[in-house]
Write an enzyme that holds these catalytic residues in place. Sequence first.
Site, mmCIF file in Angstrom:
data_model
loop_
_atom_site.group_PDB
_atom_site.id
_atom_site.type_symbol
_atom_site.label_atom_id
_atom_site.label_comp_id
_atom_site.label_asym_id
_atom_site.label_seq_id
_atom_site.Cartn_x
_atom_site.Cartn_y
_atom_site.Cartn_z
ATOM 1 N N ALA A 142 57.151 44.033 35.131
ATOM 2 C CA ALA A 142 56.287 45.164 34.762
ATOM 3 C C ALA A 142 57.089 46.131 33.895
ATOM 4 O O ALA A 142 58.132 46.635 34.321
ATOM 5 C CB ALA A 142 55.789 45.870 36.020
ATOM 6 N N ARG B 264 48.532 43.043 43.339
ATOM 7 C CA ARG B 264 49.275 41.784 43.247
ATOM 8 C C ARG B 264 49.494 41.193 44.643
ATOM 9 O O ARG B 264 49.691 41.930 45.608
ATOM 10 C CB ARG B 264 50.636 42.006 42.572
ATOM 11 C CG ARG B 264 50.526 42.276 41.096
ATOM 12 C CD ARG B 264 51.862 42.177 40.410
ATOM 13 N NE ARG B 264 52.782 43.248 40.715
ATOM 14 C CZ ARG B 264 52.865 44.406 40.065
ATOM 15 N NH1 ARG B 264 52.058 44.661 39.060
ATOM 16 N NH2 ARG B 264 53.759 45.298 40.408
ATOM 17 N N HIS C 150 48.259 48.762 40.606
ATOM 18 C CA HIS C 150 48.682 47.437 40.129
ATOM 19 C C HIS C 150 49.540 46.748 41.184
ATOM 20 O O HIS C 150 49.380 45.547 41.437
ATOM 21 C CB HIS C 150 49.450 47.546 38.814
ATOM 22 C CG HIS C 150 48.578 47.651 37.614
ATOM 23 N ND1 HIS C 150 47.976 46.565 37.040
ATOM 24 C CD2 HIS C 150 48.207 48.720 36.866
ATOM 25 C CE1 HIS C 150 47.262 46.950 35.991
ATOM 26 N NE2 HIS C 150 47.386 48.257 35.861
ATOM 27 N N ALA D 171 42.621 46.689 24.931
ATOM 28 C CA ALA D 171 42.798 47.349 26.221
ATOM 29 C C ALA D 171 41.620 47.013 27.140
ATOM 30 O O ALA D 171 40.474 46.994 26.699
ATOM 31 C CB ALA D 171 42.901 48.861 26.027
ATOM 32 N N SER E 109 55.924 49.066 32.500
ATOM 33 C CA SER E 109 55.459 50.461 32.476
ATOM 34 C C SER E 109 56.501 51.397 33.067
ATOM 35 O O SER E 109 57.213 51.048 34.000
ATOM 36 C CB SER E 109 54.165 50.619 33.273
ATOM 37 O OG SER E 109 53.102 50.017 32.595
ATOM 38 N N LYS F 268 43.148 40.676 29.877
ATOM 39 C CA LYS F 268 44.390 39.934 29.624
ATOM 40 C C LYS F 268 45.204 39.728 30.900
ATOM 41 O O LYS F 268 45.653 38.621 31.189
ATOM 42 C CB LYS F 268 45.269 40.683 28.600
ATOM 43 C CG LYS F 268 44.640 40.947 27.274
ATOM 44 C CD LYS F 268 45.579 41.746 26.365
ATOM 45 C CE LYS F 268 46.077 43.048 26.911
ATOM 46 N NZ LYS F 268 45.068 44.107 27.068
#
Length: 181
Positions: free
Chosen positions: A31, A51, A47, A8, A33, A12
Amino acid sequence: MILITGGARSGKSSLAERLASGVSDRVLYIATSVVTDEEMAERVKLHRQARPAHWRTWEGSQQLASVIDQQAAAGEAVILECITTLIANLMFDLTGETPVESIDFAVVETAIQRQIDDLLAACARSPAAIYLVTNELGMGIVPENRLARHFRDIAGRVNQRLAAAAESVLLVISGIEVKIK
């Protein structure tokens, strides 16, 4: 297909985004999530804002092979973020409110592995460069509870399959990438 793994907050996602941007300015960001509370809503919002605006985003955790088949195009890069979250969502979708003592984890894993089979086949068919991001969960202590142990084990076996199928596997530790395949 390139698999990017690590702990975590290891970097990455940043690596996947950098690699995808180097391949194409056209990126499909998948995505996985699910917003379950205010904190997760804020994370997803941040997030999205981070982007590039011209990237396309698809949010969900079901039938991702179809998403890749129908939306990934030649000359494009695809980031699937993240396999571990996908597994968690599939586990919860499959088990619902079932008490953990009553869950048949072999049945759950079989259903998840079928989704992974479909995902791997779609990745192999796709003309796009595909970057799969996953967490390496097996480097810590054995979880205390049954559900967490099975989740870790299933994620580990999925990661092994993805790594075997990947053209390249990168491990990210403290923001530093190490090529392991």
